[in-house]
Design an enzyme around this catalytic site. Structure first.
Site, PDB file in Angstrom:
ATOM      1  N   THR A 131       0.825  -1.210   0.000  1.00  0.00           N
ATOM      2  CA  THR A 131       0.000   0.000   0.000  1.00  0.00           C
ATOM      3  C   THR A 131       0.857   1.256   0.000  1.00  0.00           C
ATOM      4  O   THR A 131       1.986   1.245   0.520  1.00  0.00           O
ATOM      5  CB  THR A 131      -0.881   0.002   1.264  1.00  0.00           C
ATOM      6  OG1 THR A 131      -1.437   1.300   1.462  1.00  0.00           O
ATOM      7  CG2 THR A 131      -0.094  -0.338   2.518  1.00  0.00           C
ATOM      8  N   TYR A 157      -1.254  -0.136  10.300  1.00  0.00           N
ATOM      9  CA  TYR A 157      -1.583  -0.759   9.012  1.00  0.00           C
ATOM     10  C   TYR A 157      -0.388  -0.641   8.056  1.00  0.00           C
ATOM     11  O   TYR A 157       0.074  -1.631   7.479  1.00  0.00           O
ATOM     12  CB  TYR A 157      -2.828  -0.089   8.418  1.00  0.00           C
ATOM     13  CG  TYR A 157      -3.076  -0.462   6.971  1.00  0.00           C
ATOM     14  CD1 TYR A 157      -3.371  -1.767   6.612  1.00  0.00           C
ATOM     15  CD2 TYR A 157      -3.007   0.506   5.962  1.00  0.00           C
ATOM     16  CE1 TYR A 157      -3.586  -2.113   5.279  1.00  0.00           C
ATOM     17  CE2 TYR A 157      -3.223   0.169   4.637  1.00  0.00           C
ATOM     18  CZ  TYR A 157      -3.507  -1.142   4.303  1.00  0.00           C
ATOM     19  OH  TYR A 157      -3.710  -1.469   2.987  1.00  0.00           O
TER      20      TYR A 157
HETATM   21  C1  UD1 Z   1      -6.054   4.645   3.267  1.00  0.00           C
HETATM   22  C2  UD1 Z   1      -4.696   4.051   3.023  1.00  0.00           C
HETATM   23  C3  UD1 Z   1      -4.764   3.003   1.963  1.00  0.00           C
HETATM   24  C4  UD1 Z   1      -5.706   1.939   2.394  1.00  0.00           C
HETATM   25  C5  UD1 Z   1      -7.051   2.557   2.689  1.00  0.00           C
HETATM   26  C6  UD1 Z   1      -7.879   1.464   3.323  1.00  0.00           C
HETATM   27  C7  UD1 Z   1      -3.039   5.716   3.540  1.00  0.00           C
HETATM   28  C8  UD1 Z   1      -2.140   6.758   3.004  1.00  0.00           C
HETATM   29  N1  UD1 Z   1      -3.791   5.084   2.629  1.00  0.00           N
HETATM   30  O1  UD1 Z   1      -6.443   5.377   2.117  1.00  0.00           O
HETATM   31  O2  UD1 Z   1      -3.514   2.414   1.787  1.00  0.00           O
HETATM   32  O3  UD1 Z   1      -5.830   0.965   1.427  1.00  0.00           O
HETATM   33  O4  UD1 Z   1      -6.952   3.640   3.608  1.00  0.00           O
HETATM   34  O5  UD1 Z   1      -8.790   1.886   4.224  1.00  0.00           O
HETATM   35  O6  UD1 Z   1      -3.069   5.473   4.723  1.00  0.00           O
HETATM   36  N2  UD1 Z   1     -12.585  11.200   3.159  1.00  0.00           N
HETATM   37  C9  UD1 Z   1     -13.550  12.131   3.489  1.00  0.00           C
HETATM   38  N3  UD1 Z   1     -14.782  11.664   3.869  1.00  0.00           N
HETATM   39  C10 UD1 Z   1     -15.085  10.333   3.931  1.00  0.00           C
HETATM   40  C11 UD1 Z   1     -14.080   9.391   3.585  1.00  0.00           C
HETATM   41  C12 UD1 Z   1     -12.836   9.859   3.208  1.00  0.00           C
HETATM   42  O7  UD1 Z   1     -13.316  13.338   3.455  1.00  0.00           O
HETATM   43  O8  UD1 Z   1     -16.215   9.983   4.293  1.00  0.00           O
HETATM   44  C13 UD1 Z   1     -11.261  11.683   2.729  1.00  0.00           C
HETATM   45  C14 UD1 Z   1     -10.129  11.203   3.600  1.00  0.00           C
HETATM   46  O9  UD1 Z   1      -9.908  12.081   4.666  1.00  0.00           O
HETATM   47  C15 UD1 Z   1      -8.975  11.180   2.603  1.00  0.00           C
HETATM   48  C16 UD1 Z   1      -9.640  10.835   1.268  1.00  0.00           C
HETATM   49  O10 UD1 Z   1     -11.015  11.129   1.450  1.00  0.00           O
HETATM   50  O11 UD1 Z   1      -8.418  12.444   2.495  1.00  0.00           O
HETATM   51  C17 UD1 Z   1      -9.496   9.379   0.887  1.00  0.00           C
HETATM   52  O12 UD1 Z   1      -9.839   8.576   2.005  1.00  0.00           O
HETATM   53  P1  UD1 Z   1     -10.025   6.990   1.914  1.00  0.00           P
HETATM   54  O13 UD1 Z   1     -10.877   6.678   0.752  1.00  0.00           O
HETATM   55  O14 UD1 Z   1     -10.454   6.527   3.270  1.00  0.00           O
HETATM   56  O15 UD1 Z   1      -8.575   6.438   1.588  1.00  0.00           O
HETATM   57  P2  UD1 Z   1      -7.142   6.774   2.238  1.00  0.00           P
HETATM   58  O16 UD1 Z   1      -7.281   7.156   3.650  1.00  0.00           O
HETATM   59  O17 UD1 Z   1      -6.470   7.725   1.325  1.00  0.00           O
END
Ligand code: UD1
Length: 352
Positions: A131, A157
């Site tokens: 990842t 993780y």
């Molecule tokens: C993270 C991990 C990734 C993992 C994944 C699994 C890191 C850098 N990456 O991805 O390797 O496979 O989690 O869970 O740790 N967001 C919102 N609102 C929401 C959901 C998300 O604003 O309801 C934002 C988050 O703050 C983030 C972005 O959207 O900035 C992407 O979030 P998400 O889809 O959860 O993935 P990552 O956290 O990037």
């Protein structure tokens, strides 16, 4: 390439099932799936078996937990696998902070055990799901992130995957008959364009899945976690890749290992979208102006994470694999945020 027998751990899960589908569409390989069905579904296995009907590939499913070493060893004993594609793992970052041992056991310990079995039973190839979380919070001068960027995970993780990478690399260094491809996934999203399989993880936290669930009314509203990041619109930027493109990379990796030595690759499109851009794309493709709140930052979210994917693209260009390339001429076929959002949404509608 000659026919292989491939063991897919976690093949009933989101990414694993798309990889099995890609193997069926692009190869003759026989497939054995092991999955404990903790997050994967038996319906997914049935769908994959339907997809295999009439093809030369066989699919065998065994419900088993990687923590049950004796059971897994009996599966290795009863089969001669040529390659392992290893997905089975826990993936929720906040949960890993609360329950790190679950991550070190499920991810690092179970990966170590299955590598040992590969070595004991002469399985010479391994493709491993790592990842972008292994990079932690790269400095802005390191974006787009290259594979050589320092590995500084910021949560258990990411550490559990980084440690697994180390075990794989040290094992390969000591055993010439064991080769690997490690893939560092960026943000995987979307679903099968024919809407047969998709992401069914309960209580999903991923942005695109959450947005799709808000469109379908499974959630009343969603939230943006932080709007004051150092990015143009203040929200985090990620490199979203369609699950089928990520999945096809695993088919490529099998060919790659037939021609090349072990290596580590980022898998992403090499471009980023902000949380706000993703939400407005989901609103556009769905035609639904769903409610979005603002919430405080989520712990451990880097502002900007975009892959440098040039190593993977070069590997694809240099690959001979003429049969595979005539079937599937491009490495990436779905590099389109609207399509990613649309397929995620179609899946969510069907799953309701
Ligand atoms: C993270 C991990 C990734 C993992 C994944 C699994 C890191 C850098 N990456 O991805 O390797 O496979 O989690 O869970 O740790 N967001 C919102 N609102 C929401 C959901 C998300 O604003 O309801 C934002 C988050 O703050 C983030 C972005 O959207 O900035 C992407 O979030 P998400 O889809 O959860 O993935 P990552 O956290 O990037």
């Amino acid at each position: 390439m000659s026919k292989l027998h491939i063991l897919v751990s976690g093949g009933a899960g989101y990414i694993g099932s798309h990889v099995v589908k890609q193997l069926l569409e692009n190869t003759d390989h026989d497939i054995t799936i092991i999955d404990n069905l903790s997050t994967g579904l038996d319906q997914t296995i049935l769908t994959l078996q339907e997809m295999a009907a009439g093809k030369v590939n066989t699919i065998n499913f065994i419900q088993a937990d990687l923590a049950d070493f004796a059971m897994i060893e009996s599966i290795f004993k009863a089969n001669q696998f040529d390659a392992l594609i290893h997905f089975a793992a826990s993936i929720v970052v906040p949960e890993s902070v609360e329950n790190p041992l679950k991550y070190y056991m499920n991810n690092t310990v179970n990966t170590t055990n299955i590598i040992k079995l590969c070595n004991d039973y002469n399985v010479g190839k391994m493709i491993f799901s790592s990842t972008a979380a292994v990079y932690g919070e790269p400095s802005s001068s390191d974006i787009p992130v290259k594979e050589s960027c320092p590995l500084q995970p910021i949560n258990p993780y990411g550490w559990s995957k980084r440690m697994s990478e180390q075990v794989i690399q040290d094992t390969a260094a000591a055993n010439d008959a064991f080769k690997y491809v490690i893939f560092r996934y960026f943000n995987v999203a979307g679903a099968d364009v024919q809407n047969r399989i998709g992401q069914s993880f309960p209580n999903a936290t991923h942005l695109i899945k959450v947005a799709a669930q808000t469109v379908t009314g499974q959630r009343e509203k969603m939230a943006i976690f932080g709007e004051d990041y150092a990015t143009p619109d203040g929200t985090c930027i990620r490199d979203y890749i369609h699950v089928d493109d990520l999945a096809f990379s695993h088919v490529m990796a099998l060919e790659y290992l037939a021609e090349n030595e072990s290596d580590v690759f980022n898998v992403g499109y090499g471009k980023g979208y902000s949380v706000k851009e993703v939400i407005s794309t989901m609103k556009e493709v769905s035609g639904v102006d769903f409610k979005v709140d603002q919430e405080s930052k989520r712990a451990g979210d880097p502002a900007l994470l975009i892959s440098d994917n040039s190593k993977l693209l070069t590997a694809w260009e240099n690959l001979k694999a003429s049969e595979l390339k005539s079937k599937h001429p491009k490495l990436f076929m779905y590099d389109d945020l609207k399509l990613i959002c649309k397929t995620a949404l179609e899946w969510e509608k069907a799953a309701q």
